[in-house]
Write an enzyme that holds these catalytic residues in place. Structure first.
Site, PDB file in Angstrom:
ATOM      1  N   ASP A   1      -2.254  -0.923  10.577  1.00 17.40           N
ATOM      2  CA  ASP A   1      -2.416  -1.132   9.296  1.00 17.40           C
ATOM      3  C   ASP A   1      -3.115  -2.328   8.736  1.00 17.40           C
ATOM      4  OD1 ASP A   1       0.508   0.576   7.537  1.00 17.40           O
ATOM      5  OD2 ASP A   1      -1.331   1.446   8.459  1.00 17.40           O
TER       6      ASP A   1
ATOM      7  N   LYS B   1       0.911  -1.370   0.069  1.00 16.04           N
ATOM      8  CA  LYS B   1       0.013   0.105   0.075  1.00 16.04           C
ATOM      9  C   LYS B   1       0.901   1.172  -0.062  1.00 16.04           C
ATOM     10  CE  LYS B   1       0.966   1.370   4.321  1.00 16.04           C
ATOM     11  NZ  LYS B   1       1.589   2.589   4.705  1.00 16.04           N
TER      12      LYS B   1
HETATM   13  C1  LIG Z   1       2.605   4.530   9.428  1.00 11.64           C
HETATM   14  C2  LIG Z   1       1.759   3.647   8.954  1.00 11.64           C
HETATM   15  C3  LIG Z   1       0.888   4.384   8.082  1.00 11.64           C
HETATM   16  O1  LIG Z   1       0.056   3.682   7.302  1.00 11.64           O
HETATM   17  O2  LIG Z   1       2.221   2.676   8.252  1.00 11.64           O
HETATM   18  P1  LIG Z   1       3.806   2.005   7.632  1.00 11.64           P
HETATM   19  O3  LIG Z   1       4.644   3.194   7.358  1.00 11.64           O
HETATM   20  O4  LIG Z   1       4.208   1.401   8.951  1.00 11.64           O
HETATM   21  O5  LIG Z   1       3.345   1.054   6.758  1.00 11.64           O
HETATM   22  C4  LIG Z   1       0.789   3.290  10.041  1.00 11.64           C
HETATM   23  O6  LIG Z   1       0.448   4.282  10.624  1.00 11.64           O
HETATM   24  C5  LIG Z   1       1.671   2.205  10.993  1.00 11.64           C
HETATM   25  O7  LIG Z   1       0.928   1.012  11.037  1.00 11.64           O
HETATM   26  P2  LIG Z   1       1.691  -0.266  11.554  1.00 11.64           P
HETATM   27  O8  LIG Z   1       2.953  -0.234  11.011  1.00 11.64           O
HETATM   28  O9  LIG Z   1       0.919  -1.491  11.436  1.00 11.64           O
HETATM   29  O10 LIG Z   1       1.752   0.065  13.128  1.00 11.64           O
HETATM   30  P3  LIG Z   1       1.728  -0.710  14.453  1.00 11.64           P
HETATM   31  O11 LIG Z   1       2.812  -1.745  14.074  1.00 11.64           O
HETATM   32  O12 LIG Z   1       0.409  -0.906  14.973  1.00 11.64           O
HETATM   33  O13 LIG Z   1       2.329   0.480  15.363  1.00 11.64           O
HETATM   34  C6  LIG Z   1       3.719   0.517  15.500  1.00 11.64           C
HETATM   35  C7  LIG Z   1       4.241   1.599  16.468  1.00 11.64           C
HETATM   36  O14 LIG Z   1       3.891   2.775  15.557  1.00 11.64           O
HETATM   37  C8  LIG Z   1       3.271   3.727  16.526  1.00 11.64           C
HETATM   38  N1  LIG Z   1       1.884   4.012  16.009  1.00 11.64           N
HETATM   39  C9  LIG Z   1       1.324   3.392  15.086  1.00 11.64           C
HETATM   40  C10 LIG Z   1       0.290   3.701  14.558  1.00 11.64           C
HETATM   41  C11 LIG Z   1      -0.548   4.969  15.046  1.00 11.64           C
HETATM   42  N2  LIG Z   1      -1.470   5.392  14.437  1.00 11.64           N
HETATM   43  N3  LIG Z   1       0.237   5.694  15.747  1.00 11.64           N
HETATM   44  C12 LIG Z   1       1.203   5.326  16.558  1.00 11.64           C
HETATM   45  O15 LIG Z   1       1.871   5.884  17.222  1.00 11.64           O
HETATM   46  C13 LIG Z   1       3.248   3.313  17.874  1.00 11.64           C
HETATM   47  O16 LIG Z   1       4.371   3.661  18.463  1.00 11.64           O
HETATM   48  C14 LIG Z   1       3.251   1.728  17.593  1.00 11.64           C
HETATM   49  O17 LIG Z   1       3.889   0.993  18.479  1.00 11.64           O
END
Ligand SMILES: C[C@@](CO)(OP(=O)(O)O)[C@H](O)COP(=O)(O)OP(=O)(O)OC[C@H]1O[C@@H](n2ccc(N)nc2=O)[C@H](O)[C@@H]1O
Ligand SMILES: Nc1ncnc2c1ncn2[C@@H]1O[C@H](COP(=O)(O)OP(=O)(O)O)[C@@H](O)[C@H]1O
Length: 273
Positions: free
Chosen positions: A132, A9
């Site tokens: 996510d 994504k």
């Molecule tokens: C940033 C995003 C954007 O889509 O994706 P990625 O860049 O990782 O793909 C998401 O918010 C990431 O989602 P995901 O990777 O599933 O996060 P998680 O494993 O649930 O969380 C990892 C860490 O990121 C932080 N976290 C995550 C999501 C959120 N809305 N707020 C946060 O503060 C928290 O510290 C959490 O402990």
């Protein structure tokens, strides 16, 4: 033997609205799956094994293993499969590779055992695996709020070509979110305009930004170099999620291909899907 595609994504924009007591952040984002995908092979077995083609992922920490364990906790059924994941989605790139694998396997296992979990239960279980993960249960284009689990799946999605430049660095999502300060927060009412741009990718690209991308640009010189190189060439590059990958709507010129080769950056030509 079953073969599944697990799509990546990008975030067509991501704004941080606030910080919750549990440390997670309230966000507003537009998720969109793309045609880049991992290939997951699943073989029913007498044991449980999850392996991938990437040396960056330790088997015991694989989110797919956690998915199987959680499924057993919720249903009492121990899923016994040998799972191999061909990783085409760069790891730690803000492309949701792990979350996509988790959702893809969760959906398959639930169907394999005649759906002991309802759709609502699947979404709740997915949220416990990662913010996510729920999005990947359906994919396409969706508005994400809450921590990313409050989803409004849109009828319409885009199909434009995009290209992604991955500078070969893995970025820890939690590290990026931990650098959010109050002045970086957005008021939801200030981005209402986005709702009226969801069927026009050109207009949408004029308005979108990624709050996490600004942090990544300041913290990782390699990402800043990718962004500035593309801006210098007249593109509007955007960091996907917490990075390190950067995407551009359109197809790369030969000059972009040459620069990526010279810099050792991974250039991925794909499309919104
Ligand atoms: C940033 C995003 C954007 O889509 O994706 P990625 O860049 O990782 O793909 C998401 O918010 C990431 O989602 P995901 O990777 O599933 O996060 P998680 O494993 O649930 O969380 C990892 C860490 O990121 C932080 N976290 C995550 C999501 C959120 N809305 N707020 C946060 O503060 C928290 O510290 C959490 O402990
Ligand atoms: N099946 C998996 N695929 C990718 N990463 C995984 C997987 N299982 C666990 N991980 C770990 O999850 C972290 C985030 O990986 P990934 O989801 O690819 O990146 P991002 O969260 O930036 O989109 C990495 O540290 C990786 O080691």
């Amino acid at each position: 033997m079953y073969k599944l595609e697990s799509p990546a994504k990008i975030n067509l924009g991501l704004w941080v609205l606030g910080k919750r007591p549990d440390g997670y952040h309230e966000i507003f984002t537009i998720f969109h799956t793309i045609s880049l995908h991992d290939r997951i092979t699943i073989k029913p077995s007498y044991t449980q094994k999850v392996e991938t083609s990437s040396p960056l992922i330790k088997s015991e920490e694989n989110i797919v293993l956690k998915t199987l364990q959680k499924f057993e906790e919720w249903t009492g059924i121990k899923p016994e499969f040998e799972i191999f994941i061909e990783k085409n989605i760069p790891v730690g790139a803000g492309l949701g590779g792990g979350s996509s694998n988790a959702a893809t396997v969760l959906k398959f296992v639930n169907e394999f055992y005649n759906s002991p979990l309802s759709e609502d239960e699947l979404f709740t279980l997915a949220t416990q695996l990662g913010a996510d993960v729920p999005f990947f249960l359906k994919g396409g284009m969706a508005l994400g709020e809450g921590i990313g689990e409050k989803l409004k799946f849109l009828e319409k999605s885009f199909s434009e070509d995009i290209f992604i430049i991955y500078p070969n660095i893995q970025i820890k999502t939690s590290e990026v979110y931990s650098k959010i300060t109050p002045e970086m927060l957005t008021k939801k009412e200030d981005i209402h305009i986005i709702d009226s741009l969801l069927d026009d990718i050109e207009k949408l690209m004029e308005y979108i930004e990624n709050t996490l991308g600004k942090i990544v640009e300041e913290s990782y010189p390699q990402v800043k170099e990718v962004l500035n190189t593309l801006r210098f060439m007249g593109y509007k590059p955007v960091v996907s999620g917490s990075g390190s990958s950067v995407f551009v709507v359109g197809t790369p010129t030969e000059k972009v291909e040459k620069i990526c080769q010279f810099k050792g950056w991974k250039l991925i030509k794909t499309a919104l899907k």
